[in-house]
Design an enzyme around this catalytic site. Structure first.
Site, PDB file in Angstrom:
ATOM      1  N   ASP A 100       7.268  -5.956  10.384  1.00 29.48           N
ATOM      2  CA  ASP A 100       5.874  -6.142  10.787  1.00 29.48           C
ATOM      3  C   ASP A 100       5.164  -4.821  11.084  1.00 29.48           C
ATOM      4  O   ASP A 100       5.796  -3.825  11.427  1.00 29.48           O
ATOM      5  CB  ASP A 100       5.811  -7.006  12.054  1.00 29.48           C
ATOM      6  CG  ASP A 100       6.173  -8.458  11.775  1.00 29.48           C
ATOM      7  OD1 ASP A 100       6.668  -8.756  10.673  1.00 29.48           O
ATOM      8  OD2 ASP A 100       5.965  -9.283  12.679  1.00 29.48           O
ATOM      9  N   HIS A 251      10.414  -4.081  12.840  1.00 28.25           N
ATOM     10  CA  HIS A 251       9.140  -3.363  12.686  1.00 28.25           C
ATOM     11  C   HIS A 251       9.314  -2.119  11.835  1.00 28.25           C
ATOM     12  O   HIS A 251      10.310  -1.415  11.953  1.00 28.25           O
ATOM     13  CB  HIS A 251       8.553  -3.007  14.053  1.00 28.25           C
ATOM     14  CG  HIS A 251       8.105  -4.211  14.820  1.00 28.25           C
ATOM     15  ND1 HIS A 251       8.979  -4.962  15.568  1.00 28.25           N
ATOM     16  CD2 HIS A 251       6.899  -4.824  14.902  1.00 28.25           C
ATOM     17  CE1 HIS A 251       8.318  -5.993  16.096  1.00 28.25           C
ATOM     18  NE2 HIS A 251       7.058  -5.929  15.707  1.00 28.25           N
TER      19      HIS A 251
HETATM   20 ZN   LIG Z   1       3.062  -7.164  14.963  1.00 29.22          ZN
END
Ligand SMILES: [Zn+2]
Length: 436
Positions: A100, A251
């Site tokens: 993400d 991430h």
């Molecule tokens: Zn996020």
């Protein structure tokens, strides 16, 4: 004089082009404004999720998430019969690695590792970063991974303060992804996850507009604070509950070098547990947290008007994308005359009400004629063999998406007194032979 007129025609054609293109490029000016504004961790979100397979409507399979404070009480529910059947049929454990908040420089290293390992993953990107790192966004697609929408700037207060702002960011990011990569995605992940952020109105609006909202069932914990070391990320992953389908939150935004560092070991771990790696597609049932009883936010209800706006946007973009896709798959149109050949790629010609339409300029110049703009009377005239054979008033002028003046080829050639001697038109071959 002639030259001046030609220049005028060019200008006019370009002007038509601008009208056509204007509608879809307006938002890019804001593109580079905010960088790396990603906020506190998704990991802080409590997680209570249910799998919602798209194909089978049945009770959800609820599981408990490791992290998060205000977890709702939940119980293990046995998968329903249909889900068991699906699992037995598939009989393959699958892990969806998701990254993400990118793309960023770290994405490049993630892509390198995925390539070495020969596995696919899913990237939930921010619109502003797609516009800031278009080459990396393109690389995600070129290397066969999935891309999903993660809003434009990830700012919780804005996104969850008003649905209209949330919807604007969804639309802006869809456009950024589509214009940059050519992919129209319906995959979506809510910043911070949906729990305590989405109410039923958000869920319903997104569903109505055709989006699939994906939360996760393994939180790597890589963003619970800054600089979580790779070893801790790996420990968290190994301590997480296994299931037949895992969606792992990681991430790849700036500052997440430790996630990159942990990735090879994470992959090795899931391989050792017998998992296959896959990217999320439209057919993958989203893992979704339940709507929370109490939200973190106070806000107005989602309105019908807001839902309609998002739905109309989404349908328009899907339509546009499927038309572009269909055009890509069409064969080229070849026009023969003597030894000469005019080749028009798909997209350079179109079919309207059964008639093939082509650029008037291309066709006229190819047969040896010329176009003139009659400024005084607002006409476009085509000359052939010294005669004016065609004259279009401004009302009669049709333009293609690229802004070219287009005409039905058969009708135009009749005006030039050129005969079509042979015509082949099917899904594989599109050719026209003309008299000399
Ligand atoms: Zn996020």
């Amino acid at each position: 004089m002639r030259r001046m007129l030609k220049v005028a025609i060019c200008a006019m054609i370009m002007w038509f082009g601008l009208i056509e293109l204007g509608s879809f490029t307006g938002d890019q000016s804001n593109a580079a404004k905010e960088r790396e504004t990603v906020q506190a961790s998704e990991a802080a979100t409590a997680a209570h999720y249910e799998a919602k397979p798209l194909l089978a409507a049945h009770a959800s399979n609820e599981t408990k998430q490791q992290s998060g404070k205000d977890q709702p009480a939940n119980t293990e529910v046995k998968p329903s019969d249909s889900e068991s059947a699906e699992m037995a049929e598939a009989n393959q454990k699958i892990v969806y690695l998701t990254f993400d908040d990118g793309p960023s420089k770290n994405t490049e290293q993630v892509l390198d590792i995925l390539k070495q390992e020969g596995i696919s993953a899913t990237f939930f990107v921010l619109g502003e970063h797609v516009l800031g790192q278009p080459e990396i966004a393109k690389r995600i697609i070129a290397e066969g991974h999935a891309i999903g929408n993660h809003t434009y700037d990830h700012k919780y207060e804005r996104l969850y303060g008003r649905f209209s702002e949330f919807a604007e960011q969804v639309m802006k990011t869809d456009k950024a992804i589509y214009q940059t990569t050519g992919v129209r995605t319906i995959l979506f992940r809510a910043p911070g996850g949906t729990y305590t952020n989405f109410d039923q109105g958000y869920f319903d609006a997104m569903a109505a507009a055709g989006y699939q909202v994906h939360d996760w069932n393994v939180d790597s914990g890589d963003s619970k604070r800054q600089g979580v070391p790779a070893s801790e990320i790996l420990t968290t992953i190994k301590g997480s509950k296994l299931a037949s389908k895992l969606s792992v939150l990681l991430h790849d935004s700036a500052g997440h070098t430790e996630s990159v560092k942990a990735l090879p070991a994470i992959i090795k771990y899931y391989k050792s547990k017998g998992y296959a790696f896959a990217k999320i597609t439209d057919e993958v049932a989203p893992i979704q947290f339940k709507a929370a009883g109490k939200l973190k936010w106070t806000r107005a209800h989602v309105t019908k008007t807001e839902i309609t706006k998002l739905t109309q946007f989404s349908e328009k973009l899907s339509r546009e994308s499927s038309l572009a896709q269909a055009a890509k798959n069409e064969p080229e149109l070849i026009v023969h005359r003597g030894e000469g050949k005019l080749v028009l790629k798909s997209g350079e010609y179109s079919i309207t009400s059964g008639a093939i339409e082509v650029s008037l300029r291309k066709l006229t110049e190819w047969v040896g004629g010329s176009l003139l703009l009659d400024v005084e009377n607002g006409l476009i005239d085509a000359y052939y063999d010294g005669n004016r054979v065609l004259s279009l008033t401004s009302k009669e002028i049709h333009t293609s998406r690229e802004g070219q003046v287009i005409v039905p080829v058969r009708a135009a050639l009749q005006k030039f007194e050129i005969q079509i001697t042979k015509y082949v038109y099917n899904d594989q071959q599109r050719e026209i032979w003309l008299s000399e």
